[in-house]
Design a protein around this motif. Structure first.
Motif, PDB file in Angstrom:
ATOM      1  N   GLN A   1       0.822  -1.216   0.000  1.00  0.00           N
ATOM      2  CA  GLN A   1       0.000   0.000   0.000  1.00  0.00           C
ATOM      3  C   GLN A   1       0.857   1.267   0.000  1.00  0.00           C
ATOM      4  OE1 GLN A   1      -3.209   0.211  -0.638  1.00  0.00           O
ATOM      5  NE2 GLN A   1      -3.142  -2.013  -0.823  1.00  0.00           N
ATOM      6  N   TYR A   2       2.096   1.133   0.419  1.00  0.00           N
ATOM      7  CA  TYR A   2       3.028   2.259   0.467  1.00  0.00           C
ATOM      8  C   TYR A   2       4.060   2.176  -0.655  1.00  0.00           C
ATOM      9  CZ  TYR A   2       0.934   3.318   4.942  1.00  0.00           C
ATOM     10  OH  TYR A   2       0.035   3.629   5.928  1.00  0.00           O
ATOM     11  N   PHE A   3       3.643   1.646  -1.793  1.00  0.00           N
ATOM     12  CA  PHE A   3       4.491   1.555  -2.986  1.00  0.00           C
ATOM     13  C   PHE A   3       5.794   0.804  -2.737  1.00  0.00           C
ATOM     14  CE2 PHE A   3       1.674   5.148  -3.546  1.00  0.00           C
ATOM     15  CZ  PHE A   3       1.128   4.866  -4.788  1.00  0.00           C
ATOM     16  N   GLY A   4       5.733  -0.177  -1.873  1.00  0.00           N
ATOM     17  CA  GLY A   4       6.886  -1.022  -1.617  1.00  0.00           C
ATOM     18  C   GLY A   4       7.889  -0.468  -0.626  1.00  0.00           C
ATOM     19  N   VAL A   5       7.616   0.699  -0.062  1.00  0.00           N
ATOM     20  CA  VAL A   5       8.509   1.223   0.975  1.00  0.00           C
ATOM     21  C   VAL A   5       8.336   0.329   2.199  1.00  0.00           C
ATOM     22  CG1 VAL A   5       9.037   3.164   2.496  1.00  0.00           C
ATOM     23  CG2 VAL A   5       8.360   3.595   0.128  1.00  0.00           C
ATOM     24  N   PRO A   6       9.419  -0.268   2.669  1.00  0.00           N
ATOM     25  CA  PRO A   6       9.290  -1.150   3.842  1.00  0.00           C
ATOM     26  C   PRO A   6       8.734  -0.402   5.053  1.00  0.00           C
ATOM     27  CG  PRO A   6      11.424  -1.448   2.780  1.00  0.00           C
ATOM     28  CD  PRO A   6      10.789  -0.238   2.157  1.00  0.00           C
ATOM     29  N   ILE A   7       7.860  -1.054   5.756  1.00  0.00           N
ATOM     30  CA  ILE A   7       7.248  -0.461   6.944  1.00  0.00           C
ATOM     31  C   ILE A   7       8.322  -0.068   7.953  1.00  0.00           C
ATOM     32  CG2 ILE A   7       5.635  -0.861   8.848  1.00  0.00           C
ATOM     33  CD1 ILE A   7       4.435  -0.612   5.906  1.00  0.00           C
ATOM     34  N   THR A   8       9.371  -0.872   8.051  1.00  0.00           N
ATOM     35  CA  THR A   8      10.459  -0.535   8.986  1.00  0.00           C
ATOM     36  C   THR A   8      11.127   0.786   8.589  1.00  0.00           C
ATOM     37  OG1 THR A   8      11.979  -1.943   7.732  1.00  0.00           O
ATOM     38  CG2 THR A   8      10.938  -2.911   9.684  1.00  0.00           C
ATOM     39  N   ASN A   9      11.220   1.070   7.297  1.00  0.00           N
ATOM     40  CA  ASN A   9      11.802   2.345   6.861  1.00  0.00           C
ATOM     41  C   ASN A   9      10.928   3.517   7.290  1.00  0.00           C
ATOM     42  OD1 ASN A   9      13.433   0.505   5.502  1.00  0.00           O
ATOM     43  ND2 ASN A   9      13.745   1.895   3.793  1.00  0.00           N
ATOM     44  N   ILE A  10       9.614   3.347   7.152  1.00  0.00           N
ATOM     45  CA  ILE A  10       8.695   4.404   7.575  1.00  0.00           C
ATOM     46  C   ILE A  10       8.827   4.629   9.075  1.00  0.00           C
ATOM     47  CG2 ILE A  10       6.262   5.044   7.769  1.00  0.00           C
ATOM     48  CD1 ILE A  10       5.814   3.412   5.142  1.00  0.00           C
ATOM     49  N   GLN A  11       8.899   3.551   9.838  1.00  0.00           N
ATOM     50  CA  GLN A  11       9.045   3.659  11.288  1.00  0.00           C
ATOM     51  C   GLN A  11      10.370   4.313  11.658  1.00  0.00           C
ATOM     52  OE1 GLN A  11       8.469  -0.497  12.136  1.00  0.00           O
ATOM     53  NE2 GLN A  11       6.258  -0.267  12.392  1.00  0.00           N
TER      54      GLN A  11
ATOM     55  N   CYS B   1      -1.001  17.076  -4.734  1.00  0.00           N
ATOM     56  CA  CYS B   1       0.241  17.699  -5.202  1.00  0.00           C
ATOM     57  C   CYS B   1       1.195  17.942  -4.029  1.00  0.00           C
ATOM     58  CB  CYS B   1      -0.083  19.004  -5.920  1.00  0.00           C
ATOM     59  SG  CYS B   1       1.342  19.753  -6.721  1.00  0.00           S
ATOM     60  N   LYS B   2       0.679  18.441  -2.920  1.00  0.00           N
ATOM     61  CA  LYS B   2       1.527  18.701  -1.746  1.00  0.00           C
ATOM     62  C   LYS B   2       2.117  17.412  -1.179  1.00  0.00           C
ATOM     63  CE  LYS B   2       2.270  21.018   2.472  1.00  0.00           C
ATOM     64  NZ  LYS B   2       3.565  20.435   2.659  1.00  0.00           N
ATOM     65  N   VAL B   3       1.293  16.378  -1.062  1.00  0.00           N
ATOM     66  CA  VAL B   3       1.759  15.096  -0.514  1.00  0.00           C
ATOM     67  C   VAL B   3       2.861  14.514  -1.407  1.00  0.00           C
ATOM     68  CG1 VAL B   3       1.066  12.693  -0.122  1.00  0.00           C
ATOM     69  CG2 VAL B   3      -0.329  14.556   0.759  1.00  0.00           C
ATOM     70  N   LEU B   4       2.645  14.531  -2.708  1.00  0.00           N
ATOM     71  CA  LEU B   4       3.646  13.968  -3.623  1.00  0.00           C
ATOM     72  C   LEU B   4       4.918  14.799  -3.631  1.00  0.00           C
ATOM     73  CD1 LEU B   4       1.437  12.838  -6.643  1.00  0.00           C
ATOM     74  CD2 LEU B   4       2.453  11.421  -4.828  1.00  0.00           C
ATOM     75  N   GLN B   5       4.763  16.117  -3.631  1.00  0.00           N
ATOM     76  CA  GLN B   5       5.945  16.980  -3.616  1.00  0.00           C
ATOM     77  C   GLN B   5       6.764  16.759  -2.349  1.00  0.00           C
ATOM     78  OE1 GLN B   5       5.207  21.237  -3.620  1.00  0.00           O
ATOM     79  NE2 GLN B   5       6.931  21.487  -5.024  1.00  0.00           N
ATOM     80  N   ASP B   6       6.097  16.646  -1.218  1.00  0.00           N
ATOM     81  CA  ASP B   6       6.811  16.387   0.038  1.00  0.00           C
ATOM     82  C   ASP B   6       7.545  15.053  -0.022  1.00  0.00           C
ATOM     83  OD1 ASP B   6       5.991  18.765   1.157  1.00  0.00           O
ATOM     84  OD2 ASP B   6       4.432  17.873   2.409  1.00  0.00           O
ATOM     85  N   TRP B   7       6.892  14.025  -0.534  1.00  0.00           N
ATOM     86  CA  TRP B   7       7.521  12.701  -0.599  1.00  0.00           C
ATOM     87  C   TRP B   7       8.722  12.713  -1.547  1.00  0.00           C
ATOM     88  CZ3 TRP B   7       5.614   7.858  -3.553  1.00  0.00           C
ATOM     89  CH2 TRP B   7       6.318   6.719  -3.118  1.00  0.00           C
ATOM     90  N   MET B   8       8.566  13.335  -2.697  1.00  0.00           N
ATOM     91  CA  MET B   8       9.650  13.313  -3.683  1.00  0.00           C
ATOM     92  C   MET B   8      10.793  14.262  -3.343  1.00  0.00           C
ATOM     93  SD  MET B   8       7.814  12.879  -7.380  1.00  0.00           S
ATOM     94  CE  MET B   8       6.228  13.642  -7.154  1.00  0.00           C
TER      95      MET B   8
ATOM     96  N   SER C   1      12.001   5.768  -5.110  1.00  0.00           N
ATOM     97  CA  SER C   1      12.771   5.436  -6.306  1.00  0.00           C
ATOM     98  C   SER C   1      11.976   5.858  -7.534  1.00  0.00           C
ATOM     99  CB  SER C   1      13.023   3.926  -6.367  1.00  0.00           C
ATOM    100  OG  SER C   1      11.789   3.245  -6.610  1.00  0.00           O
ATOM    101  N   ARG C   2      12.625   5.859  -8.675  1.00  0.00           N
ATOM    102  CA  ARG C   2      11.911   6.154  -9.921  1.00  0.00           C
ATOM    103  C   ARG C   2      10.807   5.128 -10.168  1.00  0.00           C
ATOM    104  NH1 ARG C   2      17.457   7.575 -11.974  1.00  0.00           N
ATOM    105  NH2 ARG C   2      17.392   9.831 -12.256  1.00  0.00           N
ATOM    106  N   GLY C   3      11.072   3.890  -9.828  1.00  0.00           N
ATOM    107  CA  GLY C   3      10.075   2.838 -10.001  1.00  0.00           C
ATOM    108  C   GLY C   3       8.842   3.076  -9.160  1.00  0.00           C
ATOM    109  N   GLN C   4       9.037   3.545  -7.948  1.00  0.00           N
ATOM    110  CA  GLN C   4       7.891   3.830  -7.080  1.00  0.00           C
ATOM    111  C   GLN C   4       7.066   4.997  -7.630  1.00  0.00           C
ATOM    112  OE1 GLN C   4      10.435   4.127  -3.657  1.00  0.00           O
ATOM    113  NE2 GLN C   4       9.494   2.336  -2.701  1.00  0.00           N
TER     114      GLN C   4
END
Length: 95
Positions: free
Chosen positions: A5-15, A45-52, A62-65
């Motif tokens: 659900q988080y585009f493959g970002v490991p949950i441990t990385n988010i934590q 737009c704000k959420v994506l800009q913050d993430w990128m 990553s580019r793939g995500q």
């Protein structure tokens, strides 16, 4: 929490990003697939800009995500209203 659900970002990385948030200006949020599919254009737009552009090291996409994000954006019925977000994703992928 499901990594898919988080585009493959490991949950441990988010934590870890939340734990190590030393710089309060760093983003520690990874949008979910549902958010990308449903958020209003301005908020999206704000959420994506913050993430990128402002994410903690542990969650930099990553580019793939971002390609996966773009695929979801292209299937939104309001695509004409989210062209700025879609173009931002394209620029991220090709840069």
């Amino acid at each position: 929490m499901d990594s898919y659900q988080y585009f493959g970002v490991p949950i441990t990385n988010i934590q870890q990003a939340k734990i190590h948030q030393g710089n309060k200006h760093q983003n520690i949020k990874v949008p979910t697939r549902k958010e990308v599919a449903t958020l209003p254009p301005k908020e999206l737009c704000k959420v994506l800009q913050d993430w990128m552009c402002r994410s903690a090291t542990e969650i930099i996409p990553s580019r793939g995500q971002i390609y996966l994000v773009l695929e979801i954006l292209r299937h939104r019925p309001d695509i004409q209203h989210i062209q700025d977000s879609a173009q931002m994703c394209v620029n991220y992928i090709i840069d």
